[in-house]
Write a protein that holds these residues in place. Structure first.
Motif, PDB file in Angstrom:
ATOM      1  N   ILE A 190       0.831  -1.199   0.000  1.00  0.00           N
ATOM      2  CA  ILE A 190       0.000   0.000   0.000  1.00  0.00           C
ATOM      3  C   ILE A 190       0.867   1.251   0.000  1.00  0.00           C
ATOM      4  N   ARG A 191       1.950   1.217   0.772  1.00  0.00           N
ATOM      5  CA  ARG A 191       2.869   2.364   0.784  1.00  0.00           C
ATOM      6  C   ARG A 191       3.420   2.637  -0.606  1.00  0.00           C
ATOM      7  N   ASN A 192       3.674   1.581  -1.360  1.00  0.00           N
ATOM      8  CA  ASN A 192       4.188   1.756  -2.720  1.00  0.00           C
ATOM      9  C   ASN A 192       3.221   2.551  -3.591  1.00  0.00           C
ATOM     10  N   GLN A 193       1.918   2.394  -3.321  1.00  0.00           N
ATOM     11  CA  GLN A 193       0.922   3.104  -4.125  1.00  0.00           C
ATOM     12  C   GLN A 193       0.843   4.580  -3.774  1.00  0.00           C
ATOM     13  N   LEU A 194       1.467   4.964  -2.671  1.00  0.00           N
ATOM     14  CA  LEU A 194       1.475   6.374  -2.264  1.00  0.00           C
ATOM     15  C   LEU A 194       2.717   7.107  -2.736  1.00  0.00           C
ATOM     16  N   LYS A 195       3.634   6.400  -3.397  1.00  0.00           N
ATOM     17  CA  LYS A 195       4.922   6.989  -3.759  1.00  0.00           C
ATOM     18  C   LYS A 195       4.803   8.111  -4.785  1.00  0.00           C
ATOM     19  N   GLY A 196       3.713   8.166  -5.503  1.00  0.00           N
ATOM     20  CA  GLY A 196       3.548   9.246  -6.473  1.00  0.00           C
ATOM     21  C   GLY A 196       3.207  10.572  -5.831  1.00  0.00           C
ATOM     22  N   LEU A 197       2.900  10.565  -4.531  1.00  0.00           N
ATOM     23  CA  LEU A 197       2.570  11.801  -3.822  1.00  0.00           C
ATOM     24  C   LEU A 197       3.836  12.448  -3.276  1.00  0.00           C
ATOM     25  N   PRO A 198       3.802  13.752  -3.042  1.00  0.00           N
ATOM     26  CA  PRO A 198       4.921  14.390  -2.348  1.00  0.00           C
ATOM     27  C   PRO A 198       5.134  13.703  -0.999  1.00  0.00           C
ATOM     28  N   GLU A 199       6.370  13.701  -0.535  1.00  0.00           N
ATOM     29  CA  GLU A 199       6.732  12.904   0.640  1.00  0.00           C
ATOM     30  C   GLU A 199       5.886  13.227   1.868  1.00  0.00           C
ATOM     31  N   LYS A 200       5.748  14.506   2.187  1.00  0.00           N
ATOM     32  CA  LYS A 200       4.978  14.873   3.377  1.00  0.00           C
ATOM     33  C   LYS A 200       3.508  14.518   3.224  1.00  0.00           C
ATOM     34  N   LEU A 201       2.984  14.702   2.028  1.00  0.00           N
ATOM     35  CA  LEU A 201       1.587  14.370   1.781  1.00  0.00           C
ATOM     36  C   LEU A 201       1.366  12.866   1.893  1.00  0.00           C
ATOM     37  N   ALA A 202       2.275  12.080   1.331  1.00  0.00           N
ATOM     38  CA  ALA A 202       2.174  10.627   1.412  1.00  0.00           C
ATOM     39  C   ALA A 202       2.212  10.162   2.864  1.00  0.00           C
ATOM     40  N   ALA A 203       3.070  10.791   3.666  1.00  0.00           N
ATOM     41  CA  ALA A 203       3.168  10.409   5.076  1.00  0.00           C
ATOM     42  C   ALA A 203       1.871  10.709   5.814  1.00  0.00           C
ATOM     43  N   ARG A 204       1.247  11.841   5.506  1.00  0.00           N
ATOM     44  CA  ARG A 204      -0.018  12.205   6.167  1.00  0.00           C
ATOM     45  C   ARG A 204      -1.126  11.233   5.773  1.00  0.00           C
ATOM     46  N   VAL A 205      -1.219  10.922   4.499  1.00  0.00           N
ATOM     47  CA  VAL A 205      -2.229   9.977   4.032  1.00  0.00           C
ATOM     48  C   VAL A 205      -2.017   8.612   4.680  1.00  0.00           C
ATOM     49  N   ALA A 206      -0.770   8.176   4.734  1.00  0.00           N
ATOM     50  CA  ALA A 206      -0.461   6.873   5.336  1.00  0.00           C
ATOM     51  C   ALA A 206      -0.880   6.836   6.795  1.00  0.00           C
ATOM     52  N   ARG A 207      -0.630   7.905   7.528  1.00  0.00           N
ATOM     53  CA  ARG A 207      -1.000   7.935   8.947  1.00  0.00           C
ATOM     54  C   ARG A 207      -2.508   7.844   9.123  1.00  0.00           C
ATOM     55  N   HIS A 208      -3.259   8.531   8.266  1.00  0.00           N
ATOM     56  CA  HIS A 208      -4.723   8.444   8.354  1.00  0.00           C
ATOM     57  C   HIS A 208      -5.217   7.025   8.033  1.00  0.00           C
ATOM     58  N   LEU A 209      -4.591   6.385   7.062  1.00  0.00           N
ATOM     59  CA  LEU A 209      -5.003   5.026   6.719  1.00  0.00           C
ATOM     60  C   LEU A 209      -4.703   4.053   7.860  1.00  0.00           C
ATOM     61  N   VAL A 210      -3.547   4.205   8.483  1.00  0.00           N
ATOM     62  CA  VAL A 210      -3.205   3.340   9.614  1.00  0.00           C
ATOM     63  C   VAL A 210      -4.176   3.573  10.769  1.00  0.00           C
ATOM     64  N   ALA A 211      -4.454   4.830  11.064  1.00  0.00           N
ATOM     65  CA  ALA A 211      -5.385   5.157  12.147  1.00  0.00           C
ATOM     66  C   ALA A 211      -6.770   4.589  11.859  1.00  0.00           C
ATOM     67  N   ALA A 212      -7.179   4.630  10.607  1.00  0.00           N
ATOM     68  CA  ALA A 212      -8.483   4.071  10.236  1.00  0.00           C
ATOM     69  C   ALA A 212      -8.506   2.557  10.454  1.00  0.00           C
ATOM     70  N   GLY A 213      -7.424   1.909  10.048  1.00  0.00           N
ATOM     71  CA  GLY A 213      -7.354   0.462  10.232  1.00  0.00           C
ATOM     72  C   GLY A 213      -7.415   0.057  11.691  1.00  0.00           C
ATOM     73  N   ARG A 214      -6.825   0.864  12.556  1.00  0.00           N
ATOM     74  CA  ARG A 214      -6.863   0.574  13.986  1.00  0.00           C
ATOM     75  C   ARG A 214      -8.271   0.726  14.563  1.00  0.00           C
ATOM     76  N   ALA A 215      -8.998   1.704  14.062  1.00  0.00           N
ATOM     77  CA  ALA A 215     -10.278   2.062  14.686  1.00  0.00           C
ATOM     78  C   ALA A 215     -11.478   1.335  14.092  1.00  0.00           C
ATOM     79  N   ILE A 216     -11.331   0.685  12.942  1.00  0.00           N
ATOM     80  CA  ILE A 216     -12.496   0.262  12.185  1.00  0.00           C
ATOM     81  C   ILE A 216     -13.388  -0.741  12.918  1.00  0.00           C
ATOM     82  N   ASP A 217     -12.823  -1.577  13.759  1.00  0.00           N
ATOM     83  CA  ASP A 217     -13.642  -2.560  14.474  1.00  0.00           C
ATOM     84  C   ASP A 217     -14.348  -1.959  15.685  1.00  0.00           C
ATOM     85  N   ASP A 218     -13.646  -1.101  16.426  1.00  0.00           N
ATOM     86  CA  ASP A 218     -14.214  -0.543  17.651  1.00  0.00           C
ATOM     87  C   ASP A 218     -14.953   0.769  17.439  1.00  0.00           C
TER      88      ASP A 218
END
Length: 316
Positions: free
Chosen positions: A111-139
């Motif tokens: 999944i990180r590979n699919q974010l490589k086309g974004l600017p570095e800081k933007l990719a990092a922000r998107v990745a953090r939101h996706l990880v946070a979503a994955g953590r919260a989705i069940d609860d």
């Protein structure tokens, strides 16, 4: 979340139910038409350089300045947005507060590979939101959905982001949004694994016929057993929605109910079959299949034991 593409559809099955880029800024009034140079000391010809204090209008003259009633001549800017709408859009863009221990590196490498086309800081922000979503989705699926909305606001052209938004919207019960996001993801990457969730969204929105239509898609025949089982459960549920109990039972009977596999998808198939038997008024058969479900449900994914006990009490 996005690592497991086939999230289980039919979140209510255990109860017997439904298992921009921003627009480009207009030019500032545009360049005036070329006009001849005036002779020294004379005034500029019409269409030439305007005198100070105004911009050229569409006819080459000067635009009036100021005044509350002054009319805007550049309609390319579009209508002004309501401040409340701008505030709501900004809140969605900002998203929920990110946990301090989430870096984005926790995201699956594919999944990180699919974010490589974004600017570095933007990719990092998107990745953090996706990880946070994955953590919260069940609860807290609503919180997960808000995180994916923030990711989507930043990277709406990435299929993996639209997929995550669709899965979180589905988990949070936003079925129309989930369907739209998963359709977009499917258009982008051609993946058909979303079909069971999309079909279940149609069910939740009161369109069982559309759910059945998706269940009959040719690509379903090539699904892995787990995904195929989920689509079978959704199709049977759609038949039940239409009061077609016999057709729902036939749909489930074509699945490997007697498989010796104890995987969760077999448990869910058996449970859906027992539940449909009870809904069809075949209580004795339903009791037998609730027991058969409980026998392989080592992870207690269902309430088959309680359902069997309730049926036994009713049958005496």
């Amino acid at each position: 979340m996005t690592q497991d593409r086939a999230r289980r559809p039919g979140r209510d099955d255990r109860r017997g139910g439904a298992p921009g880029a921003r627009g480009s800024r207009p030019e500032r009034g545009g360049k005036p038409e070329r006009g001849g140079k005036p002779e020294r000391g004379g005034k500029p010809e019409r269409g030439g350089r305007p005198e100070r204090g105004g911009k050229p209008d569409a006819r080459g003259g000067q635009e009036r300045r100021g005044g509350p009633g002054a009319r805007r001549t550049d309609d390319r800017r579009g209508p002004r947005r309501d401040p409340e709408q701008r505030s709501a859009d900004q809140a969605a863009y900002d998203g929920p507060e990110l946990p301090s221990d989430v870096t984005g590196d926790e995201l699956d490498p594919s999944i990180r590979n699919q974010l490589k086309g974004l600017p570095e800081k933007l990719a990092a922000r998107v990745a953090r939101h996706l990880v946070a979503a994955g953590r919260a989705i069940d609860d807290d699926p609503e919180l997960a959905y808000q995180h994916t909305k923030a990711a989507r606001a930043r990277a709406a052209r990435l299929a993996v982001v639209r997929e995550a938004a669709g899965e979180a919207a589905y988990a949070a019960g936003h079925y129309a949004e989930a369907l739209a996001e998963l359709r977009a993801a499917k258009r982008m990457n051609g993946v058909t694994a979303y079909l069971p969730i999309m079909a279940d969204c149609h069910r939740a929105m009161g369109n069982p016929e559309q759910a059945i239509k998706l269940a009959k898609s040719p690509s379903v025949a090539n699904f892995a057993p787990e995904a195929k089982a989920e689509m079978t459960i959704v199709e049977a549920g759609a038949r039940r929605d239409m009061k077609q109990f016999d057709a729902a039972l036939r749909t489930l009977e074509m699945a490997p109910l007697n498989s010796k596999n104890r995987a969760p998808w077999v448990v869910r198939l058996r449970y859906a079959y027992a539940d449909t038997l009870e809904a069809a008024g075949r209580d004795q058969d339903a009791l037998a299949w609730f027991h058969r479900t409980y026998a392989i449900d080592s992870e207690q994914l269902t309430d088959a034991a309680e359902r069997a006990e309730a049926l036994e009490g009713r049958l005496g």
